[in-house]
Design a protein around this motif. Structure first.
Motif, PDB file in Angstrom:
ATOM      1  N   CYS A   1       0.313  -6.667  45.289  1.00  0.00           N
ATOM      2  CA  CYS A   1       1.572  -6.468  44.589  1.00  0.00           C
ATOM      3  C   CYS A   1       1.607  -5.076  43.968  1.00  0.00           C
ATOM      4  CB  CYS A   1       1.736  -7.549  43.527  1.00  0.00           C
ATOM      5  SG  CYS A   1       3.327  -7.535  42.743  1.00  0.00           S
TER       6      CYS A   1
ATOM      7  N   LEU B   1      11.696   0.533  44.987  1.00  0.00           N
ATOM      8  CA  LEU B   1      11.361  -0.860  44.720  1.00  0.00           C
ATOM      9  C   LEU B   1      11.890  -1.269  43.349  1.00  0.00           C
ATOM     10  CD1 LEU B   1       9.938  -3.495  45.480  1.00  0.00           C
ATOM     11  CD2 LEU B   1       8.096  -2.710  44.016  1.00  0.00           C
TER      12      LEU B   1
ATOM     13  N   MET C   1      -0.278  -2.367  44.741  1.00  0.00           N
ATOM     14  CA  MET C   1      -0.321  -1.258  45.689  1.00  0.00           C
ATOM     15  C   MET C   1       0.994  -1.124  46.435  1.00  0.00           C
ATOM     16  SD  MET C   1      -4.191  -1.079  47.130  1.00  0.00           S
ATOM     17  CE  MET C   1      -3.995   0.569  47.713  1.00  0.00           C
ATOM     18  N   MET C   2       1.577  -2.258  46.803  1.00  0.00           N
ATOM     19  CA  MET C   2       2.840  -2.196  47.525  1.00  0.00           C
ATOM     20  C   MET C   2       3.940  -1.609  46.656  1.00  0.00           C
ATOM     21  SD  MET C   2       2.457  -5.746  49.616  1.00  0.00           S
ATOM     22  CE  MET C   2       4.184  -6.015  49.773  1.00  0.00           C
ATOM     23  N   SER C   3       3.903  -1.926  45.358  1.00  0.00           N
ATOM     24  CA  SER C   3       4.909  -1.375  44.457  1.00  0.00           C
ATOM     25  C   SER C   3       4.804   0.139  44.364  1.00  0.00           C
ATOM     26  CB  SER C   3       4.759  -1.978  43.070  1.00  0.00           C
ATOM     27  OG  SER C   3       4.874  -3.368  43.148  1.00  0.00           O
ATOM     28  N   MET C   4       3.629   0.664  44.674  1.00  0.00           N
ATOM     29  CA  MET C   4       3.468   2.114  44.637  1.00  0.00           C
ATOM     30  C   MET C   4       3.723   2.716  46.014  1.00  0.00           C
ATOM     31  SD  MET C   4       0.162   2.327  42.178  1.00  0.00           S
ATOM     32  CE  MET C   4       0.239   4.050  41.737  1.00  0.00           C
ATOM     33  N   GLY C   5       4.166   1.900  46.928  1.00  0.00           N
ATOM     34  CA  GLY C   5       4.532   2.421  48.240  1.00  0.00           C
ATOM     35  C   GLY C   5       3.412   2.391  49.262  1.00  0.00           C
TER      36      GLY C   5
ATOM     37  N   LYS D   1       9.277   4.944  47.762  1.00  0.00           N
ATOM     38  CA  LYS D   1       8.438   4.407  46.704  1.00  0.00           C
ATOM     39  C   LYS D   1       9.250   4.130  45.437  1.00  0.00           C
ATOM     40  CE  LYS D   1       5.853   6.622  43.899  1.00  0.00           C
ATOM     41  NZ  LYS D   1       5.001   7.691  43.424  1.00  0.00           N
TER      42      LYS D   1
ATOM     43  N   LEU E   1       1.798   0.212  51.781  1.00  0.00           N
ATOM     44  CA  LEU E   1       2.184  -1.055  52.406  1.00  0.00           C
ATOM     45  C   LEU E   1       1.365  -1.320  53.658  1.00  0.00           C
ATOM     46  CD1 LEU E   1       5.932  -0.117  52.349  1.00  0.00           C
ATOM     47  CD2 LEU E   1       4.975  -1.907  50.941  1.00  0.00           C
TER      48      LEU E   1
ATOM     49  N   LEU F   1      -5.348   2.404  39.779  1.00  0.00           N
ATOM     50  CA  LEU F   1      -4.518   2.629  40.937  1.00  0.00           C
ATOM     51  C   LEU F   1      -3.561   3.685  40.439  1.00  0.00           C
ATOM     52  CD1 LEU F   1      -4.470   1.469  43.655  1.00  0.00           C
ATOM     53  CD2 LEU F   1      -2.813  -0.189  42.938  1.00  0.00           C
TER      54      LEU F   1
END
Lengths: 72, 714
Positions: free
Chosen positions: A25, B114, A27-31, B111, A33, B498
């Motif tokens: 969730c 989202l 990592m995907m939110s940061m683009g 990016k 994918l 991250l």
């Protein structure tokens, strides 16, 4: 199936999936994918984290999180 | 539904929230729109910066702009992100926006979309600003603003926060948004059947207008602080009844959103892909290099340290001299009375004690915000993450620890950028251990009693080596206690790294100056209040005594002075010495003597321990007053000579023998003798709990250390 943390510096690969939902969730939110091309640029001087490039963007990510990134 | 009807009320200005991912250039846009009409504070209950500003839209309409912390989605993992969620999920929140200004970096639009698509589904009127239009032009990225606006049904403006391009258009768009009626567009996200059921149940039960808001309640119920315990329980019950897997659904939602908007964006944007290595990569090849990276970092830290330590001394001396001459001027025009003393020794001294920190705070934040602005700080976090994790801290903590070597106050204030609460708290708690510049005068006076001024092998001065040892002990204390706190403190926050390593960009100086101004202002106003009150209390303790003991002391001293033919300065010194003995501080010193005797201290040292709670260097001044050499002022040599002559009346031996002096040194390495640091810790942790804990453990460790040392060597 290899994980992102075992990629050699300078090498690229395509992300297949994530083995942990919380990491996915985030990592995907940061683009970052599934399907994104990811390159391991270098390891941190004192270890523990890696410098990656995904879709023209640079990220720092801990080895723990990188372990959850499954590569194609 | 929010619409034009609510606008005409002139009493309440409308609130527009500024939202976006980290590094989208939000604060630059905020500063461009509001200028200096900003108010900085904390969000209630947490220490996350709350920035409010006034914006003049077209035709004189004024709205309030609130800068919400940068976040990537509405499923928070940090305190900052939780603030955003708690505002956007709660229509009753004081800051629930009437409209949203969403900032997206147009060079990385996918990016940034989202969060955009999530926020859009909340049904709040919104303007999309495509920021960094100048960078897009440089990188040959072409985009169709009209097509994006049409595809997502949101008014869209391309701007550059850096150059201020198109801000007039942005204001016009915002004005239209708040004056025209608004119908929420259809939800972008397509709910699954379970999500639909859950969201409808929540909407009905708690009268929520928006289905996505209801879904956020279901997803985040444990993180929503505005919900009562009962409601949270009900929602959790509903989630388990429906067998709803929160995380899996979050992943599915994120995936679906990307799948839907990526093709839409592709149509509106043309990018010429280049394989050219960017300048950021070239810089990082050196700056994050295995060997050069840490070296460059420590060189930068050396500059930071040197700057707060040395460059600030000139303005600090000026402030000190200014206050000294002000005191003198006041003393010469006002009668010798209690209120003059209150004004000079209480109020003016208190104010001086606050303002003296401004140069260090300003210089540190000038340097730190340059490093943050250009994007370097994220690299430091990357390089030192592993090392600092062992001590429960973060790469950014190093900057705070290094700064502490000059002064803990700006250091504690600088921890705000550490987003993990536990890492931030540990940094705040241990930073004051690092020997700061205020300890130097104390070390200088005492070190002579412990180590002779000789050289080893003709090169190393023994006292110099001892000084280094004191610093080393303070660093060990900081890291050691950090390790202990890491083990003790529990957190529900999972520690993530991250981190986006943003492109290097030249700093926007307006942002830097605002940060410096803001930090100085907050310190003076917020911490200043506490410092001021404690200064006054300490003044009362040192200037007043029980019943008429102060007058008696003065009389006694005057008689003694006449008998011994003392001159005017000597008489004044003698009076001051006798008076401090008769004061409340003197009584307190005697009162605590039994407790400090095992450390090798007498009541005179006890007085100095009490007064130097204001700041460590006050120890020297108090010693001078007690030994009636106050007019010698800051001359440490005179004070040391006088202390060397002091004899213990019981044993007949020198008071400042090896054991007592070493014990005092140890005490001052560890003890939290700085009310200003405590005041800042109170502000940065949002209450008295942590400063009190910090005071107790630091002073406890100091007591224990001093006790052990004295018992061994006496």
């Amino acid at each position: 199936m290899t994980a992102l943390n075992s990629l050699a510096p300078g090498k690229s690969a395509i992300i297949h999936s994530f083995s942990d939902e919380a990491t996915a969730c985030k990592m995907m939110s940061m683009g970052i994918l599934p399907g994104s091309k990811v390159k391991l640029i270098r390891k941190a001087p004192f270890g523990g984290a890696i410098y990656i490039k995904a879709d023209n963007q640079q990220f720092a990510i801990r080895n723990n999180e990188a372990e959850c990134v499954v590569l194609k | 539904m929010r619409s034009a009807e609510i606008i005409p009320s002139a009493t309440k200005t409308l609130t527009i929230a500024l939202l976006g991912n980290p590094n989208c250039g939000k604060s630059t846009v905020f500063n461009q729109l509001t200028g200096l009409r900003q108010k900085i504070g904390n969000f209630p209950g947490v220490t996350v910066d709350k920035k409010l500003g006034q914006v003049n839209l077209t035709n004189g309409k004024v709205v309030t702009l609130i800068d919400l912390p940068g976040t990537y989605n509405l499923y928070p993992t940090s305190q900052d992100e939780r603030v955003v969620l708690n505002i956007l999920a709660n229509p009753a929140d004081e800051y629930y926006p009437d409209a949203i200004l969403y900032i997206a970096d147009v060079t990385q639009l996918e990016k940034h979309f989202l969060l955009f698509s999530q926020v859009r589904d909340l049904g709040i009127p919104m303007v999309l600003a495509l920021n960094m239009s100048d960078a897009a032009a440089e990188q040959n990225i072409h985009y169709d603003t009209g097509a994006i606006a049409k595809a997502f049904n949101v008014p869209t403006v391309a701007i550059s926060g850096r150059s201020g391009d198109n801000f007039q258009q942005l204001k016009t768009a915002l004005n239209q948004l708040v004056t025209e009626s608004f119908t929420a567009p259809k939800s972008f996200y397509q709910f699954s059947d379970t999500e639909k059921e859950i969201s409808q149940t929540i909407q009905k039960k708690y009268q929520l207008d928006n289905p996505f808001q209801a879904l956020l309640w279901a997803q985040n119920s444990t993180r929503l602080t505005f919900l009562s315990e009962a409601k949270r329980g009900e929602i959790s019950q509903l989630i388990s009844d429906k067998n709803f897997n929160r995380l899996a659904n979050q992943v599915r939602e994120v995936m679906q959103r990307f799948d839907r908007f990526t093709p839409m964006l592709k149509k509106a944007i043309q990018r010429t892909e280049t394989n050219k290595i960017s300048h950021t990569e070239k810089i990082d090849n050196v700056v994050t290099h295995r060997f050069w990276g840490p070296l460059i970092f420590f060189a930068l830290m050396l500059v930071v340290f040197q700057a707060i330590y040395a460059w600030s001394s000139f303005p600090m001396d000026m402030i000190e001299a200014g206050f000294a001459s002000l005191t003198e001027a006041v003393n010469s025009v006002m009668p010798d009375a209690w209120y003059t003393s209150l004004l000079t020794d209480g109020i003016i001294a208190g104010l001086g004690g606050i303002l003296i920190f401004i140069p260090q705070i300003a210089i540190l934040f000038l340097l730190i915000s340059i490093l943050e602005e250009v994007g370097y700080m994220a690299r430091a976090v990357f390089m030192f993450d592993h090392l600092m994790q062992r001590f429960g801290m973060n790469g950014r903590s190093i900057v705070a620890l290094v700064s502490s070597g000059a002064c803990a106050i700006p250091a504690v204030m600088s921890t705000r950028t550490i987003s993990n609460w536990k890492e931030r708290l540990i940094t705040i708690l241990v930073a004051p251990f690092i020997s700061c510049s205020a300890r130097i005068p104390v070390y200088t006076v005492l070190i002579g009693f412990v180590v002779p001024s000789a050289t080893i092998w003709g090169v190393f001065n023994q006292q110099g080596l001892a000084f280094m040892g004191l610093y080393l002990v303070s660093i060990i204390a900081a890291l050691g206690s950090a390790w202990v706190f890491k083990k003790i403190l529990k957190t529900e926050e999972r520690s993530f790294l991250l981190l986006e390593l943003p492109e290097y960009r030249p700093p926007v100086f307006k942002n830097i100056l605002f940060t410096v101004y803001e930090k100085v202002k907050t310190f003076v106003i917020e911490a200043g209040k506490v410092i001021f009150v404690i200064s006054i209390i300490l003044w009362v303790l040192a200037s007043y005594g029980p019943s008429n003991k102060m007058e008696l002391a003065e009389k006694e001293a005057t008689t003694l002075a006449t008998q011994n033919n003392l001159n005017e300065a000597e008489t004044a010194d003698l009076i001051a010495g006798k008076q401090i003995e008769a004061s409340y501080a003197g009584h307190l010193g005697k009162f605590i003597e039994p407790a400090i005797r095992p450390l090798g201290y007498d009541w005179k040292i006890g007085i100095a321990l009490i007064t130097s709670f204001a700041a460590r260097e006050v120890f020297i001044g108090t010693m001078a007053t007690i030994y009636s050499i106050g007019s010698a002022d800051d001359d440490t040599g005179t004070i040391r000579d006088r202390m060397a002559k002091e004899v213990n009346p019981i044993t007949g031996k020198p008071t400042y023998n090896f054991a007592t002096s070493l014990s005092l040194l140890v005490f001052y390495i560890f003890a939290m003798m700085c009310m200003s640091t405590l005041a800042v810790v109170k502000r940065e942790t949002g209450g008295w709990k942590w400063p009190i804990i910090q005071f107790l453990f630091m002073t406890g460790l100091a007591y224990l250390g001093a006790f052990v040392v004295y018992q061994i060597f006496s």
